[in-house]
Design a protein around this motif. Structure first.
Motif, PDB file in Angstrom:
ATOM      1  N   LYS A 232       0.856  -1.183   0.000  1.00 20.49           N
ATOM      2  CA  LYS A 232       0.000   0.000   0.000  1.00 20.49           C
ATOM      3  C   LYS A 232       0.893   1.234   0.000  1.00 20.49           C
ATOM      4  N   ASP A 233       0.287   2.385  -0.020  1.00 25.85           N
ATOM      5  CA  ASP A 233       1.067   3.607  -0.237  1.00 25.85           C
ATOM      6  C   ASP A 233       1.311   4.352   1.080  1.00 25.85           C
ATOM      7  N   TYR A 234       1.944   3.675   2.071  1.00 28.79           N
ATOM      8  CA  TYR A 234       2.278   4.380   3.311  1.00 28.79           C
ATOM      9  C   TYR A 234       3.739   4.143   3.698  1.00 28.79           C
ATOM     10  N   LEU A 250      11.988  12.639  11.643  1.00 27.57           N
ATOM     11  CA  LEU A 250      11.078  11.999  10.692  1.00 27.57           C
ATOM     12  C   LEU A 250       9.756  12.739  10.590  1.00 27.57           C
ATOM     13  N   VAL A 251       9.124  13.052  11.714  1.00 25.20           N
ATOM     14  CA  VAL A 251       7.816  13.722  11.632  1.00 25.20           C
ATOM     15  C   VAL A 251       7.972  15.153  11.099  1.00 25.20           C
ATOM     16  N   LYS A 252       9.102  15.787  11.381  1.00 23.00           N
ATOM     17  CA  LYS A 252       9.347  17.126  10.827  1.00 23.00           C
ATOM     18  C   LYS A 252       9.546  17.057   9.311  1.00 23.00           C
ATOM     19  N   ALA A 253      10.280  16.027   8.865  1.00 20.29           N
ATOM     20  CA  ALA A 253      10.483  15.843   7.422  1.00 20.29           C
ATOM     21  C   ALA A 253       9.163  15.545   6.731  1.00 20.29           C
ATOM     22  N   TYR A 254       8.346  14.709   7.372  1.00 15.08           N
ATOM     23  CA  TYR A 254       7.035  14.358   6.809  1.00 15.08           C
ATOM     24  C   TYR A 254       6.147  15.605   6.721  1.00 15.08           C
ATOM     25  N   HIS A 255       6.158  16.405   7.774  1.00 14.74           N
ATOM     26  CA  HIS A 255       5.378  17.639   7.798  1.00 14.74           C
ATOM     27  C   HIS A 255       5.843  18.592   6.704  1.00 14.74           C
ATOM     28  N   LYS A 256       7.143  18.747   6.569  1.00 13.94           N
ATOM     29  CA  LYS A 256       7.718  19.649   5.572  1.00 13.94           C
ATOM     30  C   LYS A 256       7.302  19.260   4.152  1.00 13.94           C
ATOM     31  N   GLY A 257       7.273  17.938   3.879  1.00  8.39           N
ATOM     32  CA  GLY A 257       6.979  17.468   2.527  1.00  8.39           C
ATOM     33  C   GLY A 257       5.519  17.480   2.160  1.00  8.39           C
ATOM     34  N   ASN A 258       4.640  17.657   3.167  1.00 10.20           N
ATOM     35  CA  ASN A 258       3.188  17.686   2.916  1.00 10.20           C
ATOM     36  C   ASN A 258       2.757  16.482   2.062  1.00 10.20           C
ATOM     37  N   PHE A 259       3.188  15.299   2.485  1.00 12.06           N
ATOM     38  CA  PHE A 259       2.952  14.088   1.690  1.00 12.06           C
ATOM     39  C   PHE A 259       1.498  13.614   1.809  1.00 12.06           C
ATOM     40  N   LEU A 362      16.130  14.098   4.949  1.00 16.27           N
ATOM     41  CA  LEU A 362      15.180  12.993   5.047  1.00 16.27           C
ATOM     42  C   LEU A 362      13.950  13.261   4.177  1.00 16.27           C
ATOM     43  N   CYS A 363      13.484  14.498   4.171  1.00 21.13           N
ATOM     44  CA  CYS A 363      12.341  14.869   3.328  1.00 21.13           C
ATOM     45  C   CYS A 363      12.658  14.619   1.851  1.00 21.13           C
ATOM     46  N   ALA A 364      13.876  14.935   1.451  1.00 20.74           N
ATOM     47  CA  ALA A 364      14.281  14.715   0.060  1.00 20.74           C
ATOM     48  C   ALA A 364      14.263  13.232  -0.284  1.00 20.74           C
ATOM     49  N   CYS A 365      14.655  12.379   0.660  1.00 18.21           N
ATOM     50  CA  CYS A 365      14.627  10.923   0.426  1.00 18.21           C
ATOM     51  C   CYS A 365      13.201  10.410   0.299  1.00 18.21           C
ATOM     52  N   LEU A 366      12.301  10.930   1.125  1.00 14.37           N
ATOM     53  CA  LEU A 366      10.891  10.546   1.022  1.00 14.37           C
ATOM     54  C   LEU A 366      10.332  10.951  -0.338  1.00 14.37           C
ATOM     55  N   LYS A 368      12.070  11.305  -3.106  1.00 14.19           N
ATOM     56  CA  LYS A 368      12.665  10.426  -4.118  1.00 14.19           C
ATOM     57  C   LYS A 368      11.946   9.079  -4.155  1.00 14.19           C
ATOM     58  N   MET A 369      11.578   8.577  -2.985  1.00 17.43           N
ATOM     59  CA  MET A 369      10.852   7.304  -2.935  1.00 17.43           C
ATOM     60  C   MET A 369       9.510   7.432  -3.637  1.00 17.43           C
ATOM     61  N   ASN A 370       8.817   8.531  -3.391  1.00 20.37           N
ATOM     62  CA  ASN A 370       7.514   8.749  -4.013  1.00 20.37           C
ATOM     63  C   ASN A 370       7.611   8.970  -5.523  1.00 20.37           C
ATOM     64  N   ASN A 371       8.744   9.479  -5.973  1.00 21.88           N
ATOM     65  CA  ASN A 371       8.901   9.801  -7.391  1.00 21.88           C
ATOM     66  C   ASN A 371       9.394   8.629  -8.231  1.00 21.88           C
ATOM     67  N   LEU A 372       9.670   7.487  -7.615  1.00 23.13           N
ATOM     68  CA  LEU A 372      10.085   6.316  -8.385  1.00 23.13           C
ATOM     69  C   LEU A 372       8.953   5.865  -9.309  1.00 23.13           C
ATOM     70  N   THR A 373       9.299   5.485 -10.523  1.00 22.55           N
ATOM     71  CA  THR A 373       8.302   4.867 -11.395  1.00 22.55           C
ATOM     72  C   THR A 373       8.018   3.460 -10.889  1.00 22.55           C
ATOM     73  N   GLU A 374       6.974   2.875 -11.419  1.00 24.51           N
ATOM     74  CA  GLU A 374       6.620   1.508 -11.014  1.00 24.51           C
ATOM     75  C   GLU A 374       7.765   0.537 -11.284  1.00 24.51           C
TER      76      GLU A 374
END
Length: 417
Positions: A232-234, A250-259, A362-366, A368-374
């Motif tokens: 799934k997508d989490y 981690l939570v600050k990076a997640y907040h910053k990225g508005n994922f 860390l936000c940049a890594c998150l 990059k993970m989201n931007n991977l193609t299938e």
């Protein structure tokens, strides 16, 4: 072969016990006999050797001044543990002793009893207690390697590294100096470090002249190496919710990225309240999910269905099972560039590596993970799975370990029991 496994806890408390009991099962699967020595505790698993276990010492409970003094003396050298393990050796006559966590509860006093019977000793280093008075190489919330680098415990005393207490730091330094004076670490015949980073710290410290090797932790007998098709997508973190795990970053990076992906924090610990407050204050309660402690099939399901697993530790991790178990399920990982973590994750191939204490990285890594193609994600998952299969196979580990045991027994020339 009869192997005596030693660990202060005889129940699963953390990664060291995962290794300890996993090793017992692996040895028994191959026809060996395993016996145990640990500390008495009501949470202990049933064990035929329990009558020999040393007395329980809880350094976290409230104590009178006399109790504190007694506990402090015990932490330096446990005569009780030495006496009890000698009785166990006399009764069971093991061929070899394999030690895991023992400092401050069982203590290295047991080495003097084992040495009396000419039995080889193997030690698996799950923390840095042998080379650092705090066992974490943390001073406050910052990593510190001054004691190792300077071959001196003066920095620890200056910085009051142990719980910011001059007294507790002084006692920890006395323990370390006492073991040094008695050449205790030369009474261990062979050291196994789950990360090469830890191996280098042991070598740099100069505490022993005996072999120190890097062997990646094995995964338990019956581990199924597989790609999960139900992802799934989490994002997922699982483990102890504590400051050294980098969870505020981690939570600050997640907040910053508005994922849009949700972030699951699976586990419990002393940082939970602070994390929950941050999540509430920043209107993230619908997106950051606290599940509490999970284990067994429930935990495995969280891992199987995650997009990736995150461990942005801000201390020197060793060879954490959370990441090994995840990559065995083909899960890419995001980890910090700390300790043994970058040895497990290949940046851009099996996951991504961020800078520790750096929410932006860390936000940049998150992202990059989201931007991977299938196709890119599938390739990363397959690479992670293959790395786990290659490095964590229990049969390969068993073969190395048994060769080690046999060589040590041969070199000792047999027991004196």
């Amino acid at each position: 072969m009869k192997i005596l496994l030693v660990n202060k806890y005889h129940y699963v408390k953390g990664g060291s016990e995962t290794y300890h009991f996993g090793l017992a099962k692996l040895l028994e699967e191959h026809g060996n006999e395993v016996i145990y020595f640990a500390m008495q505790d009501e949470k202990n698993y049933d064990c035929a050797q329990a009558k020999y276990f040393s007395k329980n010492v809880d350094f976290n409970k409230s104590m009178s001044p006399f109790e504190k003094l007694t506990a402090g003396m015990h932490a330096l050298y446990s005569f009780d543990a030495k006496k009890k393990i000698e009785q166990l050796i006399e009764a069971e006559k093991p061929d070899i002793v394999h030690i895991n966590l023992v400092h401050r509860h069982i203590t290295l006093s047991i080495l003097n009893a084992i040495q009396k019977y000419n039995i080889p000793v193997v030690f698996t280093a799950h923390d840095l207690n042998c080379v650092c008075p705090t066992h974490t190489m943390l001073c406050g919330d910052k990593v510190c390697d001054r004691c190792v680098a300077e071959h001196s415990y003066k920095p620890a005393l200056e910085q009051k590294c142990v719980k910011n207490s001059a007294l507790q730091t002084y006692l920890a330094v006395i323990e370390a100096k006492n073991y040094e004076r008695m050449k205790m670490y030369d009474k261990i015949d062979f050291y196994i470090c789950p990360s090469d980073f830890y191996r280098k710290q042991f070598v740099k410290s100069g505490i022993t002249k005996n072999p120190v090797v890097h062997w990646v932790n094995f995964l338990p007998v019956g581990t199924e190496y597989k790609l999960c098709s139900n992802a799934k997508d989490y994002f997922l973190f699982f483990g102890r919710l504590s400051v050294e795990k980098g969870l505020m970053s981690l939570v600050k990076a997640y907040h910053k990225g508005n994922f849009k992906n949700k972030l699951y924090l699976v586990g419990d610990g002393p940082l939970r309240e602070e994390l929950e407050n941050y999540v509430k204050e920043n209107n993230l309660t619908e997106k950051v999910i606290f599940t509490g402690f999970q284990s067994g099939d429930a935990l495995k399901k969280y891992v199987e269905e995650a997009k990736c697993v995150i461990l942005p530790s801000e201390w020197y991790e060793n060879g954490p099972y959370s990441i090994l178990e995840a990559i065995a399920l083909g899960k890419p990982a995001i980890v910090s560039n700390n300790g043994g973590l970058p040895e497990i994750v290949d940046d851009g191939k099996t996951g991504f590596i961020c800078e520790p204490n750096n929410p932006d990285s860390l936000c940049a890594c998150l992202e990059k993970m989201n931007n991977l193609t299938e196709d890119e994600y599938l390739a990363m998952s397959k690479a992670a799975l293959e790395k786990a299969r290659e490095n964590c196979d229990c049969e390969k580990y068993y073969e190395k370990l048994m060769n080690c045991y046999k060589d040590l027994i041969k070199a000792k020339g047999g027991k004196k029991i």
